[in-house]
Design a protein around this motif. Structure first.
Motif, PDB file in Angstrom:
ATOM      1  N   ASP A   1       0.820  -1.215   0.000  1.00  0.00           N
ATOM      2  CA  ASP A   1       0.000   0.000   0.000  1.00  0.00           C
ATOM      3  C   ASP A   1       0.855   1.267   0.000  1.00  0.00           C
ATOM      4  N   LEU A   2       2.165   1.117  -0.091  1.00  0.00           N
ATOM      5  CA  LEU A   2       3.070   2.266  -0.161  1.00  0.00           C
ATOM      6  C   LEU A   2       3.603   2.421  -1.581  1.00  0.00           C
ATOM      7  N   ARG A   3       3.842   3.651  -1.967  1.00  0.00           N
ATOM      8  CA  ARG A   3       4.520   3.945  -3.229  1.00  0.00           C
ATOM      9  C   ARG A   3       5.788   4.723  -2.883  1.00  0.00           C
ATOM     10  N   VAL A   4       6.931   4.117  -3.159  1.00  0.00           N
ATOM     11  CA  VAL A   4       8.215   4.729  -2.826  1.00  0.00           C
ATOM     12  C   VAL A   4       8.814   5.326  -4.098  1.00  0.00           C
ATOM     13  N   LEU A   5       8.978   6.639  -4.101  1.00  0.00           N
ATOM     14  CA  LEU A   5       9.450   7.360  -5.274  1.00  0.00           C
ATOM     15  C   LEU A   5      10.803   8.012  -4.978  1.00  0.00           C
TER      16      LEU A   5
END
Length: 419
Positions: A301-305
């Motif tokens: 559920d995380l988006r690491v950019l």
């Protein structure tokens, strides 16, 4: 007459024995099956930072910066329209209560990020609008109302980048407390996120009944006190703003310290990290995902950019020449602390594809060195290459930023508790 050299799109089905003979003589058929049966290619998420005149402090002095229009609303609308044309996930606007560092070559002055996002919301479509709001000197009630308002007027495209302050100059502007260290400021930010998220849930989705005959606008049983009593905040609630289209606009956290990375794992939907190598980025992504799992969250559920500072040219020599020019205008060399791309659009597309495919990042926050020049190159040159490679979409998948990020709309905690 059909060309006999063209392979027909459809051919009569061959027998099982013939198919086995074909595979015995052509091993590439098995390889093709493996490719088709394998997992789909990962799709990158791409945001762009539209703050100031670009990531370079002296970009406002460069040709094409339109320095007389730096605080012009129409200019910001044009930049967002360009980013939207590239189907980018979001446009981000930074904000703080302190002026930029005091150098003669530095652009100084800011507009309020949440107000900018509110103005741009009805003048854009598809693209998310991320506004930075400080938690050190802003009450959570005001934060919740501001971001929920952007979410309403954008029909579900708002996000909140959590900011905090540790400077004496920032504290002096308000005179309520002294400067805080990073650990204390981050701890306060975490409390603020909890309060804000509760306030966003304090109206149920169907709290507005708008019954003209009875004169009842809301069902009072579907408005809830949040009753938060913490170390730094005591908030009764409910909010005065109805629940917004996304319910909980995505929370963005910059993981620029150990405390911030831990906070991101517990609370963020989107995490911005700085890394100069693929392995370094992968280690940070793994660290944040582990922190999320430890907090009982699903790491998916995380988006690491990864932040990437971009100078894009027709060739590497021209990109380097433009960087040299910008550094000459500032009188300092560029040390970003993160991935810095000085090269062609194809070079940058290959980096995005490689890092995403390797699981080092879910995508990138692009920080154009000079907004007009590098934003145009990103949208017109880099994005088509990524779409051609099958690692970036060609349309928005839904109407909200959560849809674009692949995040589910959260259930209301108070409604769920009652049920």
């Amino acid at each position: 007459m059909p060309d006999s050299n063209l392979t027909p799109l459809f051919t009569p089905a061959s027998s099982s024995a013939e198919q086995q003979d074909d595979r015995a003589t052509d091993p590439s058929l098995d390889a093709l099956d493996d490719l088709l049966d394998g997992p789909p290619r990962r799709s990158a998420h791409l945001g762009v930072d539209l703050s100031d005149a670009g990531a370079r402090a002296g970009a406002w002095r460069a040709v094409g910066s339109e320095s007389p229009r730096l605080f012009d609303g129409q200019r910001l609308q044009e930049l967002v329209a360009t980013a939207q044309r590239g189907v980018l996930d979001f446009a981000l606007f930074d904000d703080t209560f302190s002026l930029q560092p005091t150098r003669n070559t530095t652009l100084r002055g800011r507009l309020d990020a949440a107000l900018v996002a509110s103005r741009l919301a009805p003048r854009s479509a598809g693209i998310g609008l991320v506004a930075t709001v400080d938690t050190t000197h802003t009450e959570p009630f005001h934060v919740s109302k501001a971001i929920a308002t952007v979410d309403h007027v954008s029909a579900g495209r708002a996000a909140w980048q959590v900011g905090w302050s540790t400077t004496e100059s920032g504290a002096a502007l308000f005179g309520r407390k002294g400067a805080q260290d990073t650990a204390d400021a981050v701890a306060e930010a975490e409390e603020a996120i909890e309060v804000v998220s509760r306030l966003w849930d304090s109206w149920e989705d169907d709290a507005e009944i708008r019954d003209v005959a009875s004169g009842r606008f809301v069902d009072r049983d579907k408005l809830h006190y949040v009753d938060y009593d913490g170390v730094r905040f005591a908030v009764k609630g409910p909010s005065i703003t109805p629940r917004s289209p996304q319910a909980q606009p995505p929370v963005v956290v910059r993981g620029d310290s150990a405390e911030a990375l831990a906070l991101a794992g517990r609370r963020a939907d989107v995490v911005r990290v700085r890394a100069t190598t693929l392995d370094g980025a992968r280690a940070l992504r793994d660290q944040v995902r582990a922190a999320a799992a430890e907090a009982g969250r699903n790491p998916d559920d995380l988006r690491v950019l990864v932040d990437v500072y971009a100078v894009i040219g027709q060739d590497r020599a021209s990109a380097q020449a433009r960087l040299d020019l910008l550094e000459g205008l500032e009188g300092i060399t560029w040390d970003t602390g993160s991935l810095t791309h000085v090269g062609t659009a194809r070079d940058l597309a290959e980096v995005v594809e490689e890092w995403v495919e390797a699981g080092a990042a879910d995508g990138f926050t692009i920080r154009p060195s000079s907004l007009r020049t590098d934003l145009d190159a990103l949208v017109d040159d880099v994005v088509p290459l990524l779409q051609e490679a099958g690692v970036f979409r060609s349309t928005y998948p839904g109407s909200t930023l959560r849809d674009t990020l692949g995040l589910a709309r959260p259930a209301n905690r108070y409604a769920a508790a009652i049920a």
